[in-house]
Scaffold this active site. Sequence first.
Site, short mmCIF file in Angstrom:
data_model
loop_
_atom_site.label_atom_id
_atom_site.label_comp_id
_atom_site.label_asym_id
_atom_site.label_seq_id
_atom_site.Cartn_x
_atom_site.Cartn_y
_atom_site.Cartn_z
N LYS A 45 0.79 -1.24 -0.07
CA LYS A 45 -0.13 0.61 -0.40
C LYS A 45 0.83 1.24 -0.07
O LYS A 45 2.19 1.08 0.61
CB LYS A 45 -0.69 0.02 1.46
N ARG A 143 -9.77 -0.02 14.61
CA ARG A 143 -10.05 0.42 13.85
C ARG A 143 -10.96 -0.35 12.44
O ARG A 143 -12.57 -0.79 13.24
CB ARG A 143 -8.36 0.25 13.00
N HIS A 172 -5.59 -7.39 13.22
CA HIS A 172 -4.15 -6.90 13.20
C HIS A 172 -4.20 -6.04 14.67
O HIS A 172 -4.91 -5.51 15.21
CB HIS A 172 -4.57 -5.39 12.24
N ARG A 227 1.75 -10.79 7.14
CA ARG A 227 1.44 -9.44 6.72
C ARG A 227 2.96 -8.29 7.13
O ARG A 227 2.39 -7.46 6.99
CB ARG A 227 -0.06 -9.71 7.03
N TYR A 269 14.68 30.78 5.75
CA TYR A 269 13.20 31.69 6.17
C TYR A 269 13.06 32.15 7.98
O TYR A 269 13.18 31.27 8.61
CB TYR A 269 11.56 31.45 6.10
N CYS A 316 13.00 24.85 3.37
CA CYS A 316 12.18 25.28 2.77
C CYS A 316 11.18 24.67 1.28
O CYS A 316 11.45 23.17 1.55
CB CYS A 316 12.99 25.80 1.70
N MET A 317 10.51 24.67 0.51
CA MET A 317 9.55 24.18 0.34
C MET A 317 10.41 23.07 -0.89
O MET A 317 10.41 21.89 -1.75
CB MET A 317 8.67 25.11 -0.88
N ASP A 318 11.34 24.11 -1.79
CA ASP A 318 12.13 23.21 -2.65
C ASP A 318 13.48 23.08 -2.01
O ASP A 318 13.93 22.71 -3.47
CB ASP A 318 12.02 23.81 -4.01
C1 PLP Z 1 0.39 -1.75 6.47
C2 PLP Z 1 -0.46 -3.40 7.34
C3 PLP Z 1 -0.08 -4.33 7.70
C4 PLP Z 1 1.46 -4.17 7.38
O1 PLP Z 1 2.23 -3.51 8.60
P1 PLP Z 1 4.29 -3.94 9.20
O2 PLP Z 1 3.56 -2.98 10.24
O3 PLP Z 1 4.54 -2.72 7.73
O4 PLP Z 1 4.87 -4.82 8.53
C5 PLP Z 1 -0.44 -5.25 7.84
N1 PLP Z 1 -1.89 -5.59 8.44
C6 PLP Z 1 -2.38 -4.04 7.87
C7 PLP Z 1 -3.61 -4.64 8.34
C8 PLP Z 1 -1.56 -3.11 7.13
O5 PLP Z 1 -2.96 -2.23 7.22
#
Ligand code: PLP
Length: 376
Positions: A45, A143, A172, A227, A269, A316-318
């Site tokens: 992701k 969540r 999770h 995961r 700045y 700065c920005m850039d």
């Molecule tokens: C991002 C995510 C992971 C991976 O987590 P890490 O800490 O980067 O290993 C696993 N499961 C879910 C649901 C996530 O959103």
Amino acid sequence: MPDKKINNIGYRPTWAEVDLSNLAHNFYSIKRLASSRVLVMVTVKADAYGHGLIPVSKKLVSCGVDYLGVASIDEGIKLRKAGLTKPVLVLGHVLEKDIAPIFEYRLTQTVSTLELALALGKKARSLNKSVNVHIKVDTGMGRLGVLHHEAIRLVEKVRLLKGVRIEGIFTHLALADMNEDFTHYQIDAFNALVTQLHKKGIRIPLIHAANSMGAIGYSKSHFNMIRPGLAIYGLYPKENLSIHLKPVLSLKTKVIYAKKVPQSYGISYGHEYITRKSTRIVILPIGYGDGYPRNLSNQGPVLIKGRIFRISGRVCMDQMMCDVHDANIKVGDEAVLVGAQGRQRITTEELAVLCGTIPYEIVCGLGSRIPRVYTK
Ligand SMILES: *Cc1c(COP(=O)(O)O)cnc(C)c1O
């Protein structure tokens, strides 16, 4: 940095190098932690944590990854459009009106509500197709996910829906890097749920809970798929872990301009940096507009000619400035912001500590203005 690679980064010498062989090393290191029967889903992701969704995913496929995890349908579509055929789990929730691409692109959808399952079933039957889903269980993350004491009922209802196949169930971990007791509590609660399902004769093929920290620190969390995300990118979820990971991303730029300034001269700045004596200031063509954290103003490390300097004044920005004192540094010299040069190294973890965040945010924040260069 050979100039051949510079050629395709455009006309600003700022780029991120992504080392795909180190990515492979990390993948195998994490995979080895689990039993050979355990599958590996890597979360790709947020553009593979800023490393580049497609090149990273292709490399992982060549390493034998079993599943890819994305946050949204849109990220899943990008994988399919690039020709990737591995199973893809959308880890996020989706509005019922937006489910059509799940079928068109053969994505697996996370389901935390009966409403979404019903909508998927209806759509599946209208298309004469079926859809794979993974049931998300909240064992203490607060969540997505059905509360774990309501999970059995949801599974029992979803199972009966024609066109919907429960391929997986997962949870999770919320405190894997900071609280062992609570982590064991979550793993045990999830395990108890799986056992209860078995007793009812419900066998769900894929059972998963472990993020990177779970994969590394809690073998009980492996079930039959892990995961991980962060660790695959060579970043540590916590200090002092015994596993050896190799950093994947380096952030580099070049001195674009340099000049001598007098004593007591204000830099950037707000003039938060004032020269103590006559000195040499170099300008680096990168800033918070690239996702380099502005919180690193006056403190971020910069590695030039094998020496560590500090950013001088506000980012700065850039652009940002760096007082290099009497060092013999010229326009065109490479400046490393993350990564190694000579015997020195700046880590993403170190930057995260300096600006009060986590390494995840540093790499995900690097903007699309920074070209990614892939090395093998
Ligand atoms: C991002 C995510 C992971 C991976 O987590 P890490 O800490 O980067 O290993 C696993 N499961 C879910 C649901 C996530 O959103």
